[in-house]
Design a protein around this motif. Structure first.
Motif, PDB file in Angstrom:
ATOM      1  N   GLY A   9       0.799  -1.215   0.000  1.00  0.00           N
ATOM      2  CA  GLY A   9       0.000   0.000   0.000  1.00  0.00           C
ATOM      3  C   GLY A   9       0.833   1.268   0.000  1.00  0.00           C
ATOM      4  O   GLY A   9       0.489   2.256  -0.645  1.00  0.00           O
ATOM      5  N   GLY A  10       1.942   1.251   0.725  1.00  0.00           N
ATOM      6  CA  GLY A  10       2.813   2.424   0.752  1.00  0.00           C
ATOM      7  C   GLY A  10       3.446   2.700  -0.597  1.00  0.00           C
ATOM      8  O   GLY A  10       3.607   3.861  -0.997  1.00  0.00           O
ATOM      9  N   THR A  11       3.794   1.649  -1.311  1.00  0.00           N
ATOM     10  CA  THR A  11       4.377   1.810  -2.634  1.00  0.00           C
ATOM     11  C   THR A  11       3.356   2.364  -3.614  1.00  0.00           C
ATOM     12  O   THR A  11       3.678   3.237  -4.425  1.00  0.00           O
ATOM     13  CB  THR A  11       4.929   0.468  -3.144  1.00  0.00           C
ATOM     14  N   ASN A  16       1.288   6.984  -6.785  1.00  0.00           N
ATOM     15  CA  ASN A  16       0.250   7.986  -7.038  1.00  0.00           C
ATOM     16  C   ASN A  16       0.744   9.399  -6.733  1.00  0.00           C
ATOM     17  O   ASN A  16       0.421  10.344  -7.454  1.00  0.00           O
ATOM     18  CB  ASN A  16      -1.001   7.671  -6.223  1.00  0.00           C
ATOM     19  N   MET A  17       1.530   9.560  -5.679  1.00  0.00           N
ATOM     20  CA  MET A  17       2.049  10.880  -5.331  1.00  0.00           C
ATOM     21  C   MET A  17       3.048  11.376  -6.388  1.00  0.00           C
ATOM     22  O   MET A  17       3.081  12.570  -6.705  1.00  0.00           O
ATOM     23  CB  MET A  17       2.705  10.865  -3.950  1.00  0.00           C
ATOM     24  N   GLN A  18       3.853  10.483  -6.937  1.00  0.00           N
ATOM     25  CA  GLN A  18       4.798  10.875  -7.983  1.00  0.00           C
ATOM     26  C   GLN A  18       4.048  11.338  -9.233  1.00  0.00           C
ATOM     27  O   GLN A  18       4.408  12.341  -9.849  1.00  0.00           O
ATOM     28  CB  GLN A  18       5.745   9.724  -8.326  1.00  0.00           C
ATOM     29  N   PHE A  19       2.993  10.616  -9.608  1.00  0.00           N
ATOM     30  CA  PHE A  19       2.229  11.011 -10.790  1.00  0.00           C
ATOM     31  C   PHE A  19       1.430  12.288 -10.544  1.00  0.00           C
ATOM     32  O   PHE A  19       1.263  13.103 -11.449  1.00  0.00           O
ATOM     33  CB  PHE A  19       1.323   9.877 -11.260  1.00  0.00           C
ATOM     34  N   VAL A  51      11.397  20.139 -15.790  1.00  0.00           N
ATOM     35  CA  VAL A  51      12.402  19.177 -15.310  1.00  0.00           C
ATOM     36  C   VAL A  51      11.849  18.415 -14.107  1.00  0.00           C
ATOM     37  O   VAL A  51      12.014  17.194 -13.991  1.00  0.00           O
ATOM     38  CB  VAL A  51      13.726  19.899 -14.973  1.00  0.00           C
ATOM     39  N   GLY A  52      11.169  19.127 -13.189  1.00  0.00           N
ATOM     40  CA  GLY A  52      10.543  18.458 -12.055  1.00  0.00           C
ATOM     41  C   GLY A  52       9.465  17.485 -12.483  1.00  0.00           C
ATOM     42  O   GLY A  52       9.316  16.404 -11.905  1.00  0.00           O
ATOM     43  N   CYS A  53       8.721  17.856 -13.502  1.00  0.00           N
ATOM     44  CA  CYS A  53       7.682  16.974 -14.045  1.00  0.00           C
ATOM     45  C   CYS A  53       8.299  15.690 -14.597  1.00  0.00           C
ATOM     46  O   CYS A  53       7.839  14.589 -14.292  1.00  0.00           O
ATOM     47  CB  CYS A  53       6.910  17.701 -15.138  1.00  0.00           C
ATOM     48  N   ILE A  58       9.541   9.878 -14.140  1.00  0.00           N
ATOM     49  CA  ILE A  58      10.513   8.777 -14.172  1.00  0.00           C
ATOM     50  C   ILE A  58      10.500   8.017 -12.853  1.00  0.00           C
ATOM     51  O   ILE A  58      10.526   6.779 -12.832  1.00  0.00           O
ATOM     52  CB  ILE A  58      11.919   9.321 -14.509  1.00  0.00           C
ATOM     53  N   LYS A  59      10.442   8.737 -11.731  1.00  0.00           N
ATOM     54  CA  LYS A  59      10.396   8.070 -10.427  1.00  0.00           C
ATOM     55  C   LYS A  59       9.136   7.220 -10.287  1.00  0.00           C
ATOM     56  O   LYS A  59       9.180   6.118  -9.749  1.00  0.00           O
ATOM     57  CB  LYS A  59      10.453   9.094  -9.301  1.00  0.00           C
ATOM     58  N   GLY A  60       8.003   7.726 -10.750  1.00  0.00           N
ATOM     59  CA  GLY A  60       6.757   6.970 -10.688  1.00  0.00           C
ATOM     60  C   GLY A  60       6.815   5.696 -11.509  1.00  0.00           C
ATOM     61  O   GLY A  60       6.359   4.632 -11.061  1.00  0.00           O
ATOM     62  N   VAL A  61       7.378   5.771 -12.703  1.00  0.00           N
ATOM     63  CA  VAL A  61       7.495   4.581 -13.553  1.00  0.00           C
ATOM     64  C   VAL A  61       8.448   3.577 -12.917  1.00  0.00           C
ATOM     65  O   VAL A  61       8.189   2.361 -12.924  1.00  0.00           O
ATOM     66  CB  VAL A  61       7.948   4.976 -14.980  1.00  0.00           C
TER      67      VAL A  61
END
Length: 103
Positions: A9-11, A16-19, A51-53, A58-61
């Motif tokens: 669940g945390g992952t 979701n937070m990254q996206f 750049v932040g986007c 990338i982190k979300g993927v």
């Protein structure tokens, strides 16, 4: 399914937070893009937000791939053995016949 492994669940929340972060940064960057050269500072801000986007995307993927790999590994591990089942109690007559009781 065996619930011996901890929940992911945390992952999922992290994905979701990254996206969400990528969406917000991309939307603000698009909105802040200047229409004339005299607002070049907003262009600089917009590039930083793009750049932040990209970084959040990338982190979300990557988190999605890690979660998929973890789930696949757990399923392969659980498929190795049989499903647990209960056994019946042996009757006393059977235990005496096998020599397990001293009566």
């Amino acid at each position: 399914m065996n619930h011996s492994f901890s929940s992911a669940g945390g992952t999922v929340l992290g994905i979701n937070m990254q996206f969400l972060s990528a969406t917000l940064c991309g939307g603000i960057a698009w909105w802040a893009w200047p229409s004339s050269a005299e607002w070049w500072q907003l262009g600089f801000l917009s590039v930083i937000l793009w750049v932040g986007c990209a970084t959040s995307l990338i982190k979300g993927v990557r988190l999605m791939l890690r979660l998929w790999t973890r789930t696949r590994t757990i399923r392969a591990f659980e498929a190795q053995g049989k499903a647990p089942k209960s056994s019946t109690m042996a009757p006393i007559s059977k235990l005496e016949q096998m020599g397990m009781l001293d009566e």
